[in-house]
Scaffold this active site. Sequence first.
Site, PDB file in Angstrom:
ATOM      1  N   THR A  17      42.684  -7.140 163.219  1.00 35.81           N
ATOM      2  CA  THR A  17      41.664  -6.102 163.358  1.00 35.81           C
ATOM      3  C   THR A  17      40.721  -6.125 162.156  1.00 35.81           C
ATOM      4  OG1 THR A  17      43.058  -4.468 162.250  1.00 35.81           O
ATOM      5  CG2 THR A  17      43.224  -4.589 164.639  1.00 35.81           C
ATOM      6  N   ASP A  18      39.610  -5.395 162.293  1.00 34.27           N
ATOM      7  CA  ASP A  18      38.699  -5.218 161.168  1.00 34.27           C
ATOM      8  C   ASP A  18      38.557  -3.719 160.918  1.00 34.27           C
ATOM      9  OD1 ASP A  18      36.933  -4.145 163.067  1.00 34.27           O
ATOM     10  OD2 ASP A  18      35.972  -6.069 163.384  1.00 34.27           O
ATOM     11  N   GLN A  19      37.707  -3.342 159.987  1.00 35.71           N
ATOM     12  CA  GLN A  19      37.681  -1.930 159.609  1.00 35.71           C
ATOM     13  C   GLN A  19      37.092  -1.027 160.691  1.00 35.71           C
ATOM     14  OE1 GLN A  19      35.495  -1.212 156.038  1.00 35.71           O
ATOM     15  NE2 GLN A  19      33.516  -1.414 157.014  1.00 35.71           N
TER      16      GLN A  19
END
Lengths: 136, 136, 136, 136
Positions: A17-19
């Site tokens: 995932t990313d932020q």
Amino acid sequence: MLPPSPVARYRVLYGDTDQMGFLYYANHFRLFEIGRAEWIRARGLSYRDLEAAGTLLPVVEAQARYRAPARYDDIVVIAAAPAEYGWATVKFQYVLTHEGDGRVLCEGYTLHAFMSRNGRPQRIPQEVLALFEQQV
Amino acid sequence: MLPPSPVARYRVLYGDTDQMGFLYYANHFRLFEIGRAEWIRARGLSYRDLEAAGTLLPVVEAQARYRAPARYDDIVVIAAAPAEYGWATVKFQYVLTHEGDGRVLCEGYTLHAFMSRNGRPQRIPQEVLALFEQQV
Amino acid sequence: MLPPSPVARYRVLYGDTDQMGFLYYANHFRLFEIGRAEWIRARGLSYRDLEAAGTLLPVVEAQARYRAPARYDDIVVIAAAPAEYGWATVKFQYVLTHEGDGRVLCEGYTLHAFMSRNGRPQRIPQEVLALFEQQV
Amino acid sequence: MLPPSPVARYRVLYGDTDQMGFLYYANHFRLFEIGRAEWIRARGLSYRDLEAAGTLLPVVEAQARYRAPARYDDIVVIAAAPAEYGWATVKFQYVLTHEGDGRVLCEGYTLHAFMSRNGRPQRIPQEVLALFEQQV
């Protein structure tokens, strides 16, 4: 040719995932890799063996259209199938769906060249061609 | 031996972060890789050339202690240095700091074996040993 | 406490390998992540739910010792278990083995702090503590 | 609009390569991310600030055409520029070239939607629009 059918499931890691909290866009192409490898494996061959036998399948072109985000811990169903092929190329198609609710998350394709170990284009090996020809 | 000194800067990508908004823990080891490669390069050698000449440096052990999170778009200063070495091993040490405020983000080490292409342990090449011996 | 037991299998992707042909060293920590998540899930909780309920488990320290390389398309068996815990910390232990021949590929641990969403240390939630206490 | 121009350099990590010895195909999209971020930064804004101000730019579509492989330790020059934009979308174009010999390694694009934090399409912020309008 036959449309993509489910070949694998993938649970989204924290590290994928990313932020934004979504599966990072580049990582969908890792799931495409799983898709084509498992499509081949389900038909009795393996990409590892093809490579060991001297046939490489580098990616020449890749595309993804993102429909909805995949989130941490979601299970993504990976559907894959060859969409078309020439004498030394093959195009795989992919559809990623959310296992929980069936939503389409991402669609895309990868175009591959058949290449020998010395980097030259190579005719599709007969055993692989046979797999593609069954897909009508 | 000399403590780690700055050898590179790295700006955290969106794709490096996770949904906590932090640089994902495994990715700090990518920054450690940059650290040892640039430490070597700053001394006139390159790991690529070492490998081309037949010397591989696989990681035998790796550790990181996370002090504070690195966030998206932060610039991380990578400090690295060999901490100790044997006849066929070397341990690199790393300190990652936040360029903006100087906070220590992460400290760690990697232990490497010198190995020939056929997988056997190998004495540290003379030119590399010379670099380590200057570090006192 | 009980030693790590198998909780998941992972097939090494092309994208996980490096030019040595091995699972890149940092990527073993992704498999550790799978290990602790599946250990928790196998006991009826999920890390996603813990986080949704306000408990975060950032990594404070991580270590891996690499015994043998994992290669493309290898299936890695991931064993995990909590090794020890304090009032606001837990240490997970991992053993990665090669499914084909049972060789140990990698061992390691991660140390975690229990943290609330505002970044403060937090006592282990009762339901999680209960899981750890069963591990004797 | 103006064609992509160099905005950043990226040195290929060991961890970016795959067992073919090439930059893994999905990782080119990480370089595209660097490209658009640095294009924006070179014009006095930053994507981080845009996001902090409530404007998100999720990727709706992404494509890459691979011309030649990037190898470990190669320096890749990243050129980027907006190619077209609508009232709530922008398409960025990228060209990756090998710094040593100038060969084109990869070309591609990403299509983005401007989105508010609650997930709704959003008009391009005026300050961003101004940047695009200078690109003629």
